[in-house]
Design an enzyme around this catalytic site. Structure first.
Site, PDB file in Angstrom:
ATOM      1  N   SER A   1       0.718  -1.333  -0.008  1.00  0.00           N
ATOM      2  CA  SER A   1      -0.045  -0.071   0.042  1.00  0.00           C
ATOM      3  C   SER A   1       1.005   1.129  -0.009  1.00  0.00           C
ATOM      4  O   SER A   1       0.168   2.500  -0.001  1.00  0.00           O
ATOM      5  CB  SER A   1      -0.996  -0.024   1.116  1.00  0.00           C
ATOM      6  OG  SER A   1      -1.986  -0.833   0.883  1.00  0.00           O
TER       7      SER A   1
ATOM      8  N   LYS B   1       0.297   3.416  -2.960  1.00  0.00           N
ATOM      9  CA  LYS B   1      -1.057   4.297  -3.049  1.00  0.00           C
ATOM     10  C   LYS B   1      -0.514   5.639  -2.924  1.00  0.00           C
ATOM     11  O   LYS B   1      -1.163   6.445  -3.527  1.00  0.00           O
ATOM     12  CB  LYS B   1      -1.978   3.899  -1.736  1.00  0.00           C
ATOM     13  CG  LYS B   1      -2.682   2.479  -1.897  1.00  0.00           C
ATOM     14  CD  LYS B   1      -3.494   2.370  -0.727  1.00  0.00           C
ATOM     15  CE  LYS B   1      -4.578   1.210  -0.932  1.00  0.00           C
ATOM     16  NZ  LYS B   1      -3.790  -0.133  -1.188  1.00  0.00           N
TER      17      LYS B   1
ATOM     18  N   TYR C   1      -4.875  -2.272  -9.824  1.00  0.00           N
ATOM     19  CA  TYR C   1      -4.530  -2.278  -8.416  1.00  0.00           C
ATOM     20  C   TYR C   1      -3.805  -3.262  -7.726  1.00  0.00           C
ATOM     21  O   TYR C   1      -2.917  -3.045  -7.108  1.00  0.00           O
ATOM     22  CB  TYR C   1      -6.142  -2.347  -7.561  1.00  0.00           C
ATOM     23  CG  TYR C   1      -5.807  -2.350  -5.911  1.00  0.00           C
ATOM     24  CD1 TYR C   1      -5.810  -1.199  -5.539  1.00  0.00           C
ATOM     25  CD2 TYR C   1      -5.871  -3.554  -5.321  1.00  0.00           C
ATOM     26  CE1 TYR C   1      -5.750  -1.065  -4.151  1.00  0.00           C
ATOM     27  CE2 TYR C   1      -5.580  -3.515  -4.051  1.00  0.00           C
ATOM     28  CZ  TYR C   1      -5.791  -2.442  -3.263  1.00  0.00           C
ATOM     29  OH  TYR C   1      -5.515  -2.400  -1.935  1.00  0.00           O
TER      30      TYR C   1
ATOM     31  N   TYR D   1      -4.076   3.844   8.688  1.00  0.00           N
ATOM     32  CA  TYR D   1      -5.498   3.225   8.756  1.00  0.00           C
ATOM     33  C   TYR D   1      -5.945   3.639  10.071  1.00  0.00           C
ATOM     34  O   TYR D   1      -5.811   4.851  10.690  1.00  0.00           O
ATOM     35  CB  TYR D   1      -5.681   2.072   8.406  1.00  0.00           C
ATOM     36  CG  TYR D   1      -4.548   1.569   7.291  1.00  0.00           C
ATOM     37  CD1 TYR D   1      -4.857   1.944   5.841  1.00  0.00           C
ATOM     38  CD2 TYR D   1      -3.599   0.664   7.241  1.00  0.00           C
ATOM     39  CE1 TYR D   1      -4.286   1.616   5.025  1.00  0.00           C
ATOM     40  CE2 TYR D   1      -3.015   0.382   6.297  1.00  0.00           C
ATOM     41  CZ  TYR D   1      -3.086   0.695   5.177  1.00  0.00           C
ATOM     42  OH  TYR D   1      -2.343   0.628   3.853  1.00  0.00           O
TER      43      TYR D   1
ATOM     44  N   VAL E   1       1.561  -3.630   4.006  1.00  0.00           N
ATOM     45  CA  VAL E   1       1.589  -4.956   4.478  1.00  0.00           C
ATOM     46  C   VAL E   1       2.480  -5.959   4.137  1.00  0.00           C
ATOM     47  O   VAL E   1       2.898  -7.013   4.722  1.00  0.00           O
ATOM     48  CB  VAL E   1       0.157  -5.811   4.457  1.00  0.00           C
ATOM     49  CG1 VAL E   1      -1.004  -5.164   5.058  1.00  0.00           C
ATOM     50  CG2 VAL E   1      -0.079  -6.168   2.702  1.00  0.00           C
TER      51      VAL E   1
HETATM   52  N1  GLN Z   1      -2.699  -5.752  -1.141  1.00  0.00           N
HETATM   53  C1  GLN Z   1      -3.190  -5.347   0.119  1.00  0.00           C
HETATM   54  C2  GLN Z   1      -4.802  -5.417  -0.164  1.00  0.00           C
HETATM   55  O1  GLN Z   1      -5.201  -4.868  -1.052  1.00  0.00           O
HETATM   56  C3  GLN Z   1      -2.537  -4.132   0.368  1.00  0.00           C
HETATM   57  C4  GLN Z   1      -2.980  -3.720   1.919  1.00  0.00           C
HETATM   58  C5  GLN Z   1      -1.851  -2.981   2.576  1.00  0.00           C
HETATM   59  O2  GLN Z   1      -0.934  -2.805   2.107  1.00  0.00           O
HETATM   60  N2  GLN Z   1      -2.338  -2.332   3.628  1.00  0.00           N
HETATM   61  O3  GLN Z   1      -5.413  -5.744   0.754  1.00  0.00           O
END
Ligand code: GLN
Length: 304
Positions: free
Chosen positions: A64, A67, A188, A240, A258
């Protein structure tokens, strides 16, 4: 000129044996296979000094953290019209919350939860023929050449994308996605599968420490006002439902993934990246947060 090398070595030695405090992401085999012992910290300053410790040259799945790159390009291409489709408020909920999206009538709370990133990617599809290729070019302009997609991770993301599909379908039903759900999901999944090293991450985020301008090349990635906004969003939403805790303990704008990576920015001075794969219940790197907390406590380099 500041010498951060001995400080990084001190933090590294102090936290080296801090394993077993969280769980390596296991929702896809490619992430579950990563050793929990991996640990790296890298700093690059706006005047080009580099400091590294541990596995700082080894590429890992940034997940993420991408993003932030997606949002930067989205703001560049679409400007303020983006904010009609995605909010700027902290979510206070897990990154893949379905219930919140329904309560918000298909308008994601911010661009860093999964639903928000799906909207940003949908906006990229309006103007980019080959979004995945463009995104790698974008990161390379940030002076990081060592960036690639991990096809195995991308394929596993696709195979397990049930919740992300649910988020995208719900937004499509609420008229907040223009493109086909499958097309948005495909991009994505690739964005989650970007591989970079800690050293590369620290370097690539320097534009956010430098008012939107890549220090080494002088290239303007976004206007300084937009860089301010991206940093503000990282501060309020980069972690988050743990954004408050991160601000409280570390006090820097940052973003996690993650894969166990975290990158944070000291405006005007440097960016710092940490990699340690064990995650807490919020999906953020346990030792990564500890290392950054030590960094800002020992140096006083927070925005507060
Ligand atoms: N690939 C993970 C998802 O789409 C990415 C989430 C993250 O890194 N917080 O759930």
């Amino acid at each position: 000129m500041k010498d951060y090398q001995s400080l990084l070595e001190e933090i590294y030695a102090q936290l080296k044996s801090s394993v077993g405090l969280g769980q390596v992401a296991d929702y896809i085999p490619a992430l579950a296979a990563v050793s929990p012992d991996k640990f790296a910290i890298a700093i690059e300053t706006v005047d080009g000094q580099q400091f590294q410790v541990g596995d700082a040259q080894e590429r890992f799945s940034i997940q993420s953290i991408s993003k932030v790159f997606n949002l930067t390009l989205g703001m560049k291409l679409s400007g303020d019209t983006l904010w009609q489709r995605v909010g700027v408020e902290p979510s206070g909920n897990p990154f893949n919350s379905l219930i919140q999206l329904e309560l918000n009538k298909g308008i994601p709370r911010n661009p860093f939860i999964n639903a928000g990133a799906l909207v940003i990617i949908d906006s990229l599809l309006d103007s980019l023929e080959q979004p995945n290729k463009e995104m790698l070019n974008f990161v390379r302009k940030l002076r990081c050449q060592d960036v690639f997609y991990d096809d195995l991770v991308a394929a596993s993301e696709r195979e397990t994308a049930f919740t992300n599909l649910a988020l995208a379908n719900y937004m499509k039903g609420q008229n907040n996605l223009r493109h086909a759900v499958q097309d948005v999901l495909e991009v994505y999944c690739y964005q989650c599968a970007i591989n970079m090293s800690c050293a590369g991450l620290a370097r690539s985020f320097l534009y956010l420490a430098n008012g939107g301008v890549v220090p080494a090349s002088g290239e303007v990635m976004v206007a300084s006002n937009q860089a301010k906004r991206i940093n503000a969003l990282m501060m309020t939403s980069g972690f988050y439902d743990e954004a408050g805790e991160f601000a409280y303990r570390v006090g820097l704008p940052g973003k996690s993934g993650v894969g166990g990576g975290i990158v944070a920015v000291v405006p005007g001075e440097l960016s710092i990246a940490v990699w340690s794969p064990e995650l807490n219940d919020h999906g953020n790197s346990v030792r990564g947060i500890m290392a950054l907390e030590e960094f800002t406590s020992l140096t006083g380099r927070s925005v507060f």
